[in-house]
Design a protein around this motif. Structure first.
Motif, PDB file in Angstrom:
ATOM      1  N   ARG A   1      38.266  41.285  40.289  1.00 10.61           N
ATOM      2  CA  ARG A   1      39.008  40.200  40.930  1.00 10.61           C
ATOM      3  C   ARG A   1      40.496  40.518  41.033  1.00 10.61           C
ATOM      4  O   ARG A   1      41.349  39.618  41.001  1.00 10.61           O
ATOM      5  CB  ARG A   1      38.795  38.877  40.190  1.00 10.61           C
ATOM      6  N   ARG A   2      40.822  41.772  41.128  1.00 10.20           N
ATOM      7  CA  ARG A   2      42.215  42.169  41.320  1.00 10.20           C
ATOM      8  C   ARG A   2      42.643  41.846  42.756  1.00 10.20           C
ATOM      9  O   ARG A   2      41.917  42.159  43.706  1.00 10.20           O
ATOM     10  CB  ARG A   2      42.378  43.671  41.064  1.00 10.20           C
ATOM     11  N   PRO A   3      43.816  41.236  42.943  1.00 17.47           N
ATOM     12  CA  PRO A   3      44.288  40.973  44.321  1.00 17.47           C
ATOM     13  C   PRO A   3      44.535  42.292  45.058  1.00 17.47           C
ATOM     14  O   PRO A   3      45.129  43.227  44.516  1.00 17.47           O
ATOM     15  CB  PRO A   3      45.591  40.199  44.107  1.00 17.47           C
TER      16      PRO A   3
ATOM     17  N   GLY B   1      44.569  32.313  44.319  1.00 19.46           N
ATOM     18  CA  GLY B   1      43.819  31.698  45.403  1.00 19.46           C
ATOM     19  C   GLY B   1      43.242  30.361  45.007  1.00 19.46           C
ATOM     20  O   GLY B   1      43.133  30.025  43.820  1.00 19.46           O
TER      21      GLY B   1
ATOM     22  N   GLU C   1      49.651  38.462  40.235  1.00 18.25           N
ATOM     23  CA  GLU C   1      50.553  38.105  41.329  1.00 18.25           C
ATOM     24  C   GLU C   1      51.883  37.588  40.798  1.00 18.25           C
ATOM     25  O   GLU C   1      52.405  36.577  41.242  1.00 18.25           O
ATOM     26  CB  GLU C   1      49.892  37.072  42.234  1.00 18.25           C
TER      27      GLU C   1
ATOM     28  N   THR D   1      44.721  39.485  49.407  1.00 16.02           N
ATOM     29  CA  THR D   1      43.377  38.959  49.623  1.00 16.02           C
ATOM     30  C   THR D   1      42.592  39.089  48.334  1.00 16.02           C
ATOM     31  O   THR D   1      42.899  39.941  47.491  1.00 16.02           O
ATOM     32  CB  THR D   1      42.675  39.700  50.781  1.00 16.02           C
ATOM     33  N   TYR D   2      41.566  38.282  48.195  1.00 18.91           N
ATOM     34  CA  TYR D   2      40.887  38.144  46.908  1.00 18.91           C
ATOM     35  C   TYR D   2      39.392  38.449  47.026  1.00 18.91           C
ATOM     36  O   TYR D   2      38.847  38.565  48.118  1.00 18.91           O
ATOM     37  CB  TYR D   2      41.085  36.726  46.360  1.00 18.91           C
ATOM     38  N   LYS D   3      38.769  38.577  45.856  1.00 15.95           N
ATOM     39  CA  LYS D   3      37.316  38.762  45.738  1.00 15.95           C
ATOM     40  C   LYS D   3      36.839  39.986  46.504  1.00 15.95           C
ATOM     41  O   LYS D   3      35.848  39.958  47.218  1.00 15.95           O
ATOM     42  CB  LYS D   3      36.568  37.514  46.228  1.00 15.95           C
TER      43      LYS D   3
ATOM     44  N   THR E   1      43.153  34.793  39.910  1.00 23.98           N
ATOM     45  CA  THR E   1      44.072  34.925  41.029  1.00 23.98           C
ATOM     46  C   THR E   1      44.690  33.586  41.371  1.00 23.98           C
ATOM     47  O   THR E   1      44.271  32.535  40.878  1.00 23.98           O
ATOM     48  CB  THR E   1      43.336  35.483  42.258  1.00 23.98           C
TER      49      THR E   1
ATOM     50  N   SER F   1      32.508  41.546  46.490  1.00 23.22           N
ATOM     51  CA  SER F   1      33.083  41.193  45.196  1.00 23.22           C
ATOM     52  C   SER F   1      32.489  42.010  44.049  1.00 23.22           C
ATOM     53  O   SER F   1      33.058  42.047  42.970  1.00 23.22           O
ATOM     54  CB  SER F   1      32.871  39.699  44.926  1.00 23.22           C
TER      55      SER F   1
END
Length: 828
Positions: A372-374, A776, A398, A365-367, A774, A541
């Motif tokens: 901004r690390r997954p 995403g 990723e 998952t993001y943000k 990312t 975030s």
């Protein structure tokens, strides 16, 4: 006003404060006869001097309503401005300790007027005071004078600030000035900056000349008023807005603790302020603004990560081992000394993995942090079919290397217990890492993601329906291969790269290959999406890594508490027996959890749709040929070994779901079994799947978070005290008195408490990571797609869509003219 240096000063203050409001004779009429005689004979004054020599003299004058409150050396009473009724004055007169109207546990009577003076009359000594009275005031220190001027400014509607001061040869401050907060003007250089990027801030200075000047009287060691200027060149703030002036608002230590406690457990700052304002009786009484609370949270965040965000997060995880020895964390560093990948899990999550880790589900998952690390969340299903969390991973990127590192370290933390089934989406790097790290595990792709992918790549509706059948239908492998070959010929898929790639991963998505695998009910990663929805309540975030770790810990507690509640409901209740197979149903109710028993009972009820076709006996083995109502000709074989008590059904329902299917229950009924055979009971679904001692909540007893826990516990415990104390005024005063006495005792103990600092081994300082991009879906600007300008699907030109395409309009116009229909105007 506290402690006083001499009788002369006391008399001066006494006369000054009474001044024009109350004559000395009217004050004497409020005394008891004995005290009036004592005052005339000098006895009362002598007692005042005796108290002064013991530094216990305290004279306070407060105005409340139309009464003046007099407090002398701990003796309180109220005095009416126009005291015509001597009896009423006598009844309100202050008394000595031990005299009449004094209870056994109190040192003096507490009247309603007295309480409001001490706790709510914040303008008691400045209301109605004029310049002449102010010039006669004296203060113990310059800070007392400053507090008086602040109160004076708040009453009249202007802010104050400290000005310049003068010192003597010994460095002692002898003079000080305080100004209106609008004194002076903004420096001209701020108006003429050529590099200005922001608009000018509104003017707050008007060169107001209002001020308050004091000097040190060395002979009496007190501060006296030298000059006061009370003329302002600006409008004064209305009384309903005075609390908004910056000087008159601040967060107390108690308010900070409450905001911190609420923030630590997922309550937003805005909601915290809203709650505190409601408890205080309104925003004007809470004492600070929402912006002040945000500034406090931001300042606290910066203090916590003063030595580095990554370093603070790792130090916090190391500190958790003191209260949770089974908690573990792993991390890697980049070539530049920055934090790379990180994995962590607490003791409860590691224990859950040992019980329920056969099926592992994870997704990125993001943000959820400012870098901004997954964030990867590893989860599964417990014996109540609830989501349980096994651990967390923070990826540098990723790539295959990052996923390989996170899975290898997760496996080591989980005692090398490899899962049987892993459910993820179709990420290629993730798939390669799973194949390498978990070679024995079955990798199942998320059915929802695969269906969405097939919809995007397959245009023919009939082929889409076939993909859905292969994805969900209960077919065998030979049937799937036959249908696939026919579809390739029918839809000309020989040259389709996507079709070849999908067929190469058929073992990961075709139900024919997966139907005999226990997946604990997982077909999709929808539970991961559910966790991500919950994560939104705890993470933002803008959060640091430390805040991310702490808030995820709170989230895990929520999931563990849900499990505890489900276990309690399972062992505390017993379902009602409704089927005719009461012995088997009762055994199932005693064995399975409440949620699983509902599924088992449904299978027992569906025994009625099963028919016996044929029964063959071969030594100790019995072979049942069964069919279901509505599906004639579809024979299902069930094998029963009477000596060994073994049952096996060819439908593979037990292997797939973990509990007996209706065909097995039919055979149990036919064989008059009273219990479900032991080999058909999967421990993961039973009440005793997890030891009871593992449900005990682990709490830490040190550090800032435990302070917030204790603060919250005390706040909850005091709610009943607040309710009772607010019922009546005498209970209110009693509660306030008890709280003050308890606070004094605790303050004395805190003053002598020794601070114990725990030292840890030195660790290399880890630099904070940088922001990453990312995988995403990127944020697409309006009117563009994937960073490129959108094209019309009709003419393939840019600048418009097919709804406004002139070529499409011309084609439509020709068709309508041929059909002799009215022509619509073109879209603009």
């Amino acid at each position: 006003m506290g402690l006083w240096p001499g009788p002369v000063v006391i008399a001066d203050i006494f006369v000054t404060e009474l001044g024009r409001r109350l004559r000395y004779e009217s004050w004497l009429r409020c005394l008891s006869p004995a005290e009036e005689a004592a005052s005339c004979s000098g006895t009362l004054w002598a007692s005042y001097c005796s108290l002064e020599r013991r530094w216990m003299m305290d004279i306070r004058i407060g105005l409340f309503g139309n009464s003046i409150l007099v407090v002398v050396a701990g003796f309180m009473g109220t005095t009416n401005k126009m005291c015509d009724n001597d009896d009423a004055c006598q009844e309100n007169a202050y008394t000595r300790n031990g005299s009449k109207n004094v209870d056994e546990d109190t040192t003096h009577n507490t009247t309603e007027s007295e309480f409001f003076y001490r706790d709510m009359g914040e303008f008691g000594d400045v209301e109605g005071i004029d310049v002449e009275d102010i010039m006669k005031k004296v203060f113990r220190s310059d800070e007392d004078a400053y507090e008086f001027y602040k109160k004076f400014g708040k009453y009249h509607g202007f802010g104050v600030r400290k000005g310049d001061s003068w010192k003597d040869e010994d460095g002692i401050v002898t003079r000080r000035r305080f100004f209106c907060n609008r004194q002076g003007l903004r420096d001209e250089k701020h108006y003429n900056r050529v590099d200005r990027m922001r608009v000018h801030k509104p003017e707050t200075r008007t060169n107001c000349e209002a001020k308050f000047s004091i000097y040190l009287d060395r002979s009496a060691s007190v501060w006296r008023v030298r000059k006061i200027e009370n003329k302002h060149n600006h409008d004064l703030t209305p009384s309903c807005m005075v609390h908004l002036i910056a000087k008159y608002r601040s967060l107390t230590d108690a308010a900070k603790a409450q905001v911190d406690g609420l923030n630590e457990y997922g309550i937003s700052t805005a909601k915290s302020v809203r709650y505190m304002a409601g408890m205080a009786g309104g925003y004007s009484l809470v004492g600070f603004l929402k912006k002040d609370a945000y500034n406090h949270i931001d300042k606290r965040r910066r203090v916590m990560i003063a030595e580095g965000d990554a370093d603070a997060a790792l130090a916090y995880l190391e500190g958790k081992t003191e209260s949770d020895p089974m908690a573990m964390a792993r991390y890697s560093l980049t070539n530049k000394g920055m934090l790379g990948n990180m994995f962590w899990a607490d003791g409860g999550s590691r224990v859950d993995y040992q019980y329920f880790g056969d099926v592992l589900v994870f997704d990125a998952t993001y943000k959820k942090n400012k870098y901004r690390r997954p964030l990867v969340i590893f989860s599964g299903a417990n014996n109540h079919k609830q989501t349980t969390i096994f651990g967390f991973g923070l990826l540098m990127d990723e790539t295959f290397e990052s996923y390989k590192w996170i899975l290898e370290n997760m496996l080591e933390v989980m005692c090398m217990n490899e899962p049987s089934v892993v459910v993820t989406d179709g990420d290629e790097a993730m798939r390669k890492a799973i194949t390498l790290v978990f070679p024995k595990a079955t990798h199942r792709l998320c059915a929802w993601h695969f269906q969405k992918n097939s919809t995007a790549n397959v245009k023919e509706p009939s082929l889409r329906s076939r993909f859905n059948r292969w994805l969900y239908a209960d077919i065998d492998i030979r049937e799937f291969l036959t249908e696939w070959d026919l579809a390739v010929e029918e839809f000309k898929l020989q040259d389709s790269l996507w079709a070849r790639q999908v067929f190469g991963k058929k073992e990961m998505w075709v139900n024919a290959y997966l139907k005999n695998k226990f997946c604990a009910g997982f077909r999709t990663t929808s539970r991961c999406e559910g966790i991500n929805a919950v994560v939104k309540n705890f993470l933002q975030s803008k959060h640091t890594i430390l805040e991310l770790v702490q808030n995820l810990e709170v989230m895990v507690r929520d999931y563990q508490n849900n499990e505890l509640l489900a276990q309690f409901r399972t062992i505390d209740t017993f379902p009602v027996m409704t089927t005719s197979l009461d012995a088997i149903e009762r055994f199932a109710a005693l064995t399975y959890t409440k949620e699983v028993f509902a599924d088992v009972k449904r299978e027992i009820e569906r025994v009625t749709v099963v028919n016996l076709v044929r029964l063959r006996r071969s030594l100790n083995m019995r072979v049942y040929s069964l069919e279901e109502y509505g599906s004639p000709g579809r024979v299902i074989l069930v094998l029963f070994d009477r000596n060994m008590g073994r049952l096996k059904c060819r439908c593979d329902g037990w292997t797939k779901y973990g509990y007996p299917c209706r065909h097995l229950f039919f055979v149990m009924k036919h064989e008059h079994l009273q219990e479900i055979p032991e080999q058909l009971i999967m421990k993961q679904w039973t009440k005793n799947a997890k030891a009871l001692e593992e449900y005990v909540e682990k709490t830490n007893d040190g550090g800032d978070r435990s302070f917030l826990l204790r603060h919250g516990a005390l706040h909850t415990a005091c709610c009943w005290l607040f309710f009772l104390g607010a019922q009546q005024f005498h209970l209110f005063g009693k509660a306030m008195k008890g709280i003050r006495e308890l606070c004094r005792d605790l303050e004395r103990e805190c003053g002598h408490a020794e601070e114990i600092k725990h030292t840890k081994g030195e660790r290399k300082v880890i630099r904070d990571p940088v922001r990453v991009r990312t995988k995403g879906a990127p944020k697409v600007p309006k009117g563009k797609s994937n960073g490129r300008e959108r094209k019309c699907t009709k003419c393939k030109n840019t600048g418009h869509t097919k709804r406004k395409c002139l070529d499409a309009y011309r084609v439509r116009l020709d068709e309508m003219e041929q059909d002799k229909l009215p022509v619509p105007p073109p879209l603009r």
